[in-house]
Write an enzyme that holds these catalytic residues in place. Structure first.
Site, mmCIF file in Angstrom:
data_model
loop_
_atom_site.group_PDB
_atom_site.id
_atom_site.type_symbol
_atom_site.label_atom_id
_atom_site.label_comp_id
_atom_site.label_asym_id
_atom_site.label_seq_id
_atom_site.Cartn_x
_atom_site.Cartn_y
_atom_site.Cartn_z
ATOM 1 N N LYS A 172 0.926 -1.160 0.012
ATOM 2 C CA LYS A 172 0.139 -0.171 -0.595
ATOM 3 C C LYS A 172 1.177 1.030 -0.097
ATOM 4 C CE LYS A 172 -4.302 1.239 3.240
ATOM 5 N NZ LYS A 172 -3.908 1.605 4.154
HETATM 6 O O1 G3P Z 1 -6.937 2.707 6.136
HETATM 7 C C1 G3P Z 1 -7.577 3.807 6.494
HETATM 8 C C2 G3P Z 1 -8.894 4.121 7.080
HETATM 9 O O2 G3P Z 1 -8.665 3.268 8.246
HETATM 10 C C3 G3P Z 1 -8.420 5.598 7.771
HETATM 11 O O3 G3P Z 1 -9.798 5.487 8.233
HETATM 12 O O4 G3P Z 1 -11.390 6.914 9.935
HETATM 13 O O5 G3P Z 1 -8.499 7.130 10.783
HETATM 14 O O6 G3P Z 1 -10.181 8.259 8.754
HETATM 15 P P1 G3P Z 1 -10.150 6.699 9.789
#
Ligand code: G3P
Length: 214
Positions: free
Chosen positions: A83
């Site tokens: 990734k």
């Molecule tokens: O893998 C990326 C994702 O988990 C980000 O989530 O909620 O931290 O924006 P968030």
């Protein structure tokens, strides 16, 4: 639509694999840092439990460093996806890793323009961040719908893997837009699974059954 778990917790992953609801996994440095275990050990354990792709993000931001980490991670298993951040070094790494038959995703995508370039560069997965777009005052699922439309017009091979998903409604709006994959935390899946009428229905059936027996 495929469902990936956005976690590095192998027990959560095992549980959802057993439920038939985990087609893959996404991790990121923030998620892995929370776990405490050695990263390679954690990723190896996850890669054994899941049949599908397991996304792992190198820490390096320079091309040579990215490739070095990518090779180390890709040795863990055939299902490892590297990734990479949506920056020039990430795009360059996609081209190199593609030649070495290593799967890649481009992450931290916040616009259809970035998604278009990520797909053209040959990434296997493009990862738009729905919740963080909402945080910025725009409409995350609408951005993903636009990306889907562009990918369909040009028949790009890249799969759209929507991440930063915070609510069941995000998932439903993404499913309506025909997104390929959603990556969700366990908490969102748990909310999706439950309904108070289901619990009430079970309670009522049992009460009626027990009345009949006595
Ligand atoms: O893998 C990326 C994702 O988990 C980000 O989530 O909620 O931290 O924006 P968030």
């Amino acid at each position: 639509m495929q469902i990936y778990l956005d976690t590095a917790d192998v027990n959560e992953i095992k549980e959802y694999v057993e439920l038939g609801l985990c087609d893959g996994v996404t991790t990121n440095p923030s998620i892995l840092a929370k776990g405490g275990a050695d990263i390679r050990t954690a990723i190896s354990a996850i890669a054994k439990v899941v049949n599908g792709p397991v996304n792992v993000e190198p820490i390096a931001l320079d091309y040579d460093g990215i490739i070095k980490e990518a090779e180390e991670y890709s040795n863990i298993g055939k299902n490892i996806v590297i990734k990479l951040p949506m920056i020039k070094e990430g795009l360059k790494a996609v081209a190199t890793l593609k030649k070495r038959k290593i799967m890649t995703s481009l992450t931290l995508v916040f616009s259809p323009a970035q998604a278009l370039l990520a797909a053209k560069a040959g990434a296997d997965f493009v990862i738009p961040f729905v919740g963080r777009v909402d945080d910025g005052g725009a409409y995350g699922t609408e951005m993903v719908a636009q990306i889907m439309q562009i990918f369909q017009i040009y028949q790009f091979k890249a799969k759209v893997l929507a991440a930063s998903i915070r609510t069941p409604m995000h998932v439903i709006e993404l499913a309506s837009a025909g997104v390929d994959i959603v990556s969700v935390p366990k908490s969102v899946l748990e909310t999706m699974l439950k309904h108070p009428y289901t619990d009430a229905g079970i309670k009522k059936f049992l009460e009626d059954w027990n009345k009949k027996k006595t």
